[in-house]
Write an enzyme that holds these catalytic residues in place. Structure first.
Site, PDB file in Angstrom:
ATOM      1  N   SER A 144       0.932  -1.141   0.071  1.00  0.00           N
ATOM      2  CA  SER A 144       0.202   0.089  -0.053  1.00  0.00           C
ATOM      3  C   SER A 144       0.895   1.387   0.070  1.00  0.00           C
ATOM      4  O   SER A 144       2.211   1.110   0.112  1.00  0.00           O
ATOM      5  CB  SER A 144      -0.974   0.028   1.087  1.00  0.00           C
ATOM      6  OG  SER A 144      -0.125  -0.078   2.411  1.00  0.00           O
ATOM      7  N   SER A 145       0.355   2.349   0.001  1.00  0.00           N
ATOM      8  CA  SER A 145       0.853   3.520  -0.114  1.00  0.00           C
ATOM      9  C   SER A 145       1.907   3.682  -1.158  1.00  0.00           C
ATOM     10  O   SER A 145       2.885   4.405  -0.955  1.00  0.00           O
ATOM     11  CB  SER A 145       1.718   3.834   1.268  1.00  0.00           C
ATOM     12  OG  SER A 145       0.692   3.831   2.462  1.00  0.00           O
ATOM     13  N   ILE A 152      -1.478  10.208  -5.920  1.00  0.00           N
ATOM     14  CA  ILE A 152      -0.851  11.277  -6.584  1.00  0.00           C
ATOM     15  C   ILE A 152      -0.968  11.092  -7.899  1.00  0.00           C
ATOM     16  O   ILE A 152      -1.113  11.758  -9.048  1.00  0.00           O
ATOM     17  CB  ILE A 152       0.244  11.426  -6.012  1.00  0.00           C
ATOM     18  CG1 ILE A 152       0.434  11.816  -4.627  1.00  0.00           C
ATOM     19  CG2 ILE A 152       1.445  12.201  -6.956  1.00  0.00           C
ATOM     20  CD1 ILE A 152       1.426  12.226  -3.990  1.00  0.00           C
ATOM     21  N   LYS A 195      13.380  -6.181  -9.637  1.00  0.00           N
ATOM     22  CA  LYS A 195      12.657  -7.502  -9.640  1.00  0.00           C
ATOM     23  C   LYS A 195      11.210  -7.183  -9.990  1.00  0.00           C
ATOM     24  O   LYS A 195      10.356  -6.345  -9.729  1.00  0.00           O
ATOM     25  CB  LYS A 195      12.595  -8.165  -8.204  1.00  0.00           C
ATOM     26  CG  LYS A 195      14.024  -8.444  -7.798  1.00  0.00           C
ATOM     27  CD  LYS A 195      14.468  -9.699  -8.593  1.00  0.00           C
ATOM     28  CE  LYS A 195      15.504 -10.530  -8.152  1.00  0.00           C
ATOM     29  NZ  LYS A 195      15.849 -11.551  -9.242  1.00  0.00           N
ATOM     30  N   LYS A 211       8.978  -9.757 -10.166  1.00  0.00           N
ATOM     31  CA  LYS A 211       8.184 -10.791  -9.693  1.00  0.00           C
ATOM     32  C   LYS A 211       6.797 -10.632  -8.808  1.00  0.00           C
ATOM     33  O   LYS A 211       5.749 -10.885  -9.250  1.00  0.00           O
ATOM     34  CB  LYS A 211       9.010 -12.041  -8.958  1.00  0.00           C
ATOM     35  CG  LYS A 211       8.093 -13.316  -8.521  1.00  0.00           C
ATOM     36  CD  LYS A 211       7.753 -14.103  -9.837  1.00  0.00           C
ATOM     37  CE  LYS A 211       8.946 -14.867 -10.343  1.00  0.00           C
ATOM     38  NZ  LYS A 211       8.354 -15.504 -11.617  1.00  0.00           N
ATOM     39  N   PRO A 212       6.984  -9.550  -8.163  1.00  0.00           N
ATOM     40  CA  PRO A 212       5.849  -9.097  -7.159  1.00  0.00           C
ATOM     41  C   PRO A 212       4.876  -8.575  -8.337  1.00  0.00           C
ATOM     42  O   PRO A 212       3.849  -8.568  -8.014  1.00  0.00           O
ATOM     43  CB  PRO A 212       6.549  -8.035  -6.384  1.00  0.00           C
ATOM     44  CG  PRO A 212       7.952  -8.348  -6.090  1.00  0.00           C
ATOM     45  CD  PRO A 212       8.284  -9.000  -7.378  1.00  0.00           C
ATOM     46  N   CYS A 231      -6.662  26.764  14.439  1.00  0.00           N
ATOM     47  CA  CYS A 231      -7.873  25.987  14.862  1.00  0.00           C
ATOM     48  C   CYS A 231      -7.413  25.943  16.528  1.00  0.00           C
ATOM     49  O   CYS A 231      -7.386  26.932  17.113  1.00  0.00           O
ATOM     50  CB  CYS A 231      -7.987  24.664  14.387  1.00  0.00           C
ATOM     51  SG  CYS A 231      -9.376  23.874  14.998  1.00  0.00           S
ATOM     52  N   MET A 269      -5.220  29.005  17.410  1.00  0.00           N
ATOM     53  CA  MET A 269      -5.523  30.178  17.638  1.00  0.00           C
ATOM     54  C   MET A 269      -5.950  30.125  19.059  1.00  0.00           C
ATOM     55  O   MET A 269      -6.127  31.002  19.830  1.00  0.00           O
ATOM     56  CB  MET A 269      -6.946  30.510  16.609  1.00  0.00           C
ATOM     57  CG  MET A 269      -7.756  31.478  17.456  1.00  0.00           C
ATOM     58  SD  MET A 269      -9.091  31.865  16.066  1.00  0.00           S
ATOM     59  CE  MET A 269     -10.355  32.662  17.111  1.00  0.00           C
ATOM     60  N   GLN A 270      -6.886  29.365  19.513  1.00  0.00           N
ATOM     61  CA  GLN A 270      -7.192  29.167  20.973  1.00  0.00           C
ATOM     62  C   GLN A 270      -6.219  29.181  21.842  1.00  0.00           C
ATOM     63  O   GLN A 270      -6.250  30.014  22.948  1.00  0.00           O
ATOM     64  CB  GLN A 270      -8.323  27.867  21.107  1.00  0.00           C
ATOM     65  CG  GLN A 270      -9.258  27.657  20.012  1.00  0.00           C
ATOM     66  CD  GLN A 270     -10.204  26.381  20.248  1.00  0.00           C
ATOM     67  OE1 GLN A 270      -9.790  25.539  20.835  1.00  0.00           O
ATOM     68  NE2 GLN A 270     -10.884  26.377  19.487  1.00  0.00           N
ATOM     69  N   HIS A 329      -9.383  26.199   8.807  1.00  0.00           N
ATOM     70  CA  HIS A 329      -8.251  25.615   8.549  1.00  0.00           C
ATOM     71  C   HIS A 329      -7.726  25.862   6.946  1.00  0.00           C
ATOM     72  O   HIS A 329      -8.336  25.523   5.975  1.00  0.00           O
ATOM     73  CB  HIS A 329      -8.437  23.953   8.330  1.00  0.00           C
ATOM     74  CG  HIS A 329      -8.639  23.316   9.786  1.00  0.00           C
ATOM     75  ND1 HIS A 329      -7.220  23.027  10.427  1.00  0.00           N
ATOM     76  CD2 HIS A 329      -9.340  23.126  10.587  1.00  0.00           C
ATOM     77  CE1 HIS A 329      -7.795  22.452  11.682  1.00  0.00           C
ATOM     78  NE2 HIS A 329      -8.880  22.371  11.687  1.00  0.00           N
ATOM     79  N   GLU A 351      -5.228  25.895   5.244  1.00  0.00           N
ATOM     80  CA  GLU A 351      -4.405  24.747   4.494  1.00  0.00           C
ATOM     81  C   GLU A 351      -5.220  23.899   3.625  1.00  0.00           C
ATOM     82  O   GLU A 351      -4.669  23.303   2.617  1.00  0.00           O
ATOM     83  CB  GLU A 351      -3.700  23.694   5.458  1.00  0.00           C
ATOM     84  CG  GLU A 351      -4.500  22.869   6.257  1.00  0.00           C
ATOM     85  CD  GLU A 351      -4.836  23.370   7.743  1.00  0.00           C
ATOM     86  OE1 GLU A 351      -5.234  22.402   8.647  1.00  0.00           O
ATOM     87  OE2 GLU A 351      -4.986  24.400   7.755  1.00  0.00           O
TER      88      GLU A 351
END
Length: 544
Positions: free
Chosen positions: A18-19, A24, A191, A193-194, A383, A386-387, A518, A520
């Site tokens: 995975s990953s 992307i 390789k 094979k995988p 978030c 800020m608090q 947020h 971002e």
């Protein structure tokens, strides 16, 4: 039956591990097609049983990305938005939890007329229905299947796209399989094979990939491509290379250089719109011109895993490029910040305290905000950040010594931050708030905020009304705002609907701003974001 408006579908699966970067790869391909003038959509199918990633630990699953309509989704949707500049929604992320939940609700209502409810056809039909909704009648829909081929949980999803591919026909659907080619350092060889095994697994459940995208640390040569093609029943021209890149934003150029988009266009009988890769090549040139550095301290609690602050990191890098600067992020665990160690923050050009839940390391964050305020270091609080700045200022400047958030101390005598339901005044009297206005406990998704003209926020945005995305429960307690009157701390932004405090800043400081939303989530590589752009610029200015 399914061919409404004739959307063509590209399904992206992953194998071996995975990953690998399916998100992307999907985003890069969609970007190439959008730049060619096609109307594109992106969707992520996630095989886990959680209804959404909202409750999952960022350490396991990376950050939670919030869409405009308030869905808590997978971080890949952040990549989709940044790369392709289209807005994702509730329909763009489908989890197995949601599929099963929909099917069970229908079964309880008697929609299946007493038939036995099974994975095939009921679960698979529901998945197909959600794929069509997610495609939003686009020309070309990119559908990424999470997990790895061979996992028990991804089987219903793979079965659905197999059926869907069959119904659509080969001109209207295409399967891309992303796999890994490991490099064995001892024998100095790549390789295959995988990859062979992964494709075999995929074919055993009825899906023959049309394209293989092979992840490796180096470019794959002709002989390896021949070998892969031979063992996987894929034509040699359909084996593409996805080698490690210095920046994820180089990937669209990399795929374009191999003419992967041309291959898809030919295979799916698309009209041949002219290719346009200019925005990405210009971005790459800009990156290469960034010579000087700026050092930003990010003070959080998941600092050991960069994925838990994915959008934040990207937003800082984007703002760096806009300012022709390289941004070095120093991740600092807030629990390690004590009065005795705070001096080390003096080495930093800017200090950022991100969002987060729970009370670990709070005092360290408060110390950091105080240090930034007293030493004129640019400070950006998001978030929770800020608090923190409101609590710090209340304690150290306004002399509300016990100021705190009820999230960290439910019994605090000065709850400057609290859930709207628990707002009390400084005498401890509970204030009853008109509930009808405040929705559920969590503020989620895009909301309007009005900005005071005479403020740093207005200088950054250059407009008096903005739309930003939220994901939080606690608010600045309006009953305490009066204590700040006449001080250097001003609330320069308030939510349009309820007048809740959205932006706080400190006058007579080079750059000190906290926001409850947020920003971002809406930063993009080509535009950056007004607040991040301003923060990075101020951090560099302070350094000179």
């Amino acid at each position: 039956t399914h061919l409404v408006g004739m959307t063509r579908y590209v399904f992206i699966t992953g194998g071996v591990v995975s990953s690998l970067g399916k998100g992307i790869a999907s985003a890069s391909l969609a970007s190439l097609f959008k730049l060619r003038g096609f109307n594109v959509s992106l969707q992520k199918l996630d095989p886990y049983i959680n209804l959404d990633p909202g409750t999952m630990s960022p350490i396991q699953h990376g950050e939670v990305f919030v869409t405009r309509d308030g869905a808590e989704t997978d971080l890949d949707l952040g990549h989709y938005e940044r790369f392709v500049d289209i807005e994702m929604s509730q329909d763009s992320n489908v989890t197995a939890g949601r599929v099963y939940s929909n099917v069970i609700n229908k079964e309880r209502k008697g929609d299946y007329l007493g038939s036995t409810v099974q994975v095939v056809p009921h679960i698979t039909d529901e998945i197909k229905k959600l794929i069509i909704i997610g495609a939003k009648k686009s020309d070309i829909a990119f559908v990424e299947v999470g997990g790895t081929v061979g996992d028990i949980e991804s089987l219903p999803f793979l079965e659905s796209i197999r059926q869907f591919g069959l119904e659509l026909g080969s001109k209207n659907s295409l399967f891309i399989h992303l796999t890994l080619l490991p490099y064995i350092a001892v024998t100095k060889e790549i390789k295959t094979k995988p990859t062979q095994h992964s494709v075999k697994e995929l074919r055993s459940i009825g899906i023959q990939p049309d394209i293989l995208l092979c992840r490796s640390s180096n470019f794959i040569d002709e002989s390896i491509r021949k070998k892969i093609a031979l063992f996987t029943n894929v034509s040699k021209d359909a084996v593409f290379s996805a080698e490690d890149a210095t920046s994820i934003y180089d990937i669209p150029i990399m795929l374009r250089n191999q003419k992967m988009d041309d291959f898809i266009i030919k295979k799916m009988n698309f009209k041949k719109n002219k290719s346009n890769i200019k925005p990405w090549t210009e971005y790459k040139q800009k990156v290469s011109k960034c010579r000087q550095n700026v050092k930003i301290a990010m003070i959080g609690k998941y600092v050991d895993l960069e994925d838990s602050y994915k959008s934040l990191n990207e937003a800082l890098y984007h703002a760096g490029i806009i300012n022709m600067l390289k941004v070095d992020i120093d991740y600092i665990d807030s629990e390690s910040i004590k009065k005795s160690t705070i001096k080390s923050l003096g080495m930093m050009d800017g200090i950022l305290v991100p969002g987060g839940f729970g009370n670990r390391g709070i005092e360290g964050k408060i110390l950091a905000a105080e240090y930034a305020r007293e030493n004129g270091i640019p400070y950006f609080g998001i978030c929770l950040g800020m608090q923190i700045s409101v609590i710090e200022y209340a304690r150290n400047v306004i002399n509300l010594k016990r100021a705190n958030s009820t999230e960290f101390n439910i019994k605090t005598s000065n709850p400057v931050i609290a859930l709207v339901d628990e707002w009390r005044d400084s005498k401890g009297k509970k204030i009853i708030v008109d509930k009808s206005n405040y929705g559920g406990t969590m503020r989620l998704g895009a909301q309007k905020c009005n900005i005071h003209k005479n403020s740093l926020a207005y200088k950054m945005y250059r407009k008096s009304s903005i739309d930003e995305r939220h994901r939080h429960r606690y608010e600045v307690n309006s009953n305490f705002v009066k204590f700040f009157k006449g001080s250097d701390l001003i609330f320069s932004g308030k939510s349009a609907r309820e007048g809740l405090m959205e932006i706080v800043e400190i006058k007579n400081h080079p750059w000190y701003l906290g926001c409850q939303f947020h920003p971002e989530f809406t930063s993009s590589p080509l535009r950056g974001h007004p607040l991040f752009n301003g923060f990075i610029e101020a951090s560099f200015r302070g350094k000179i």
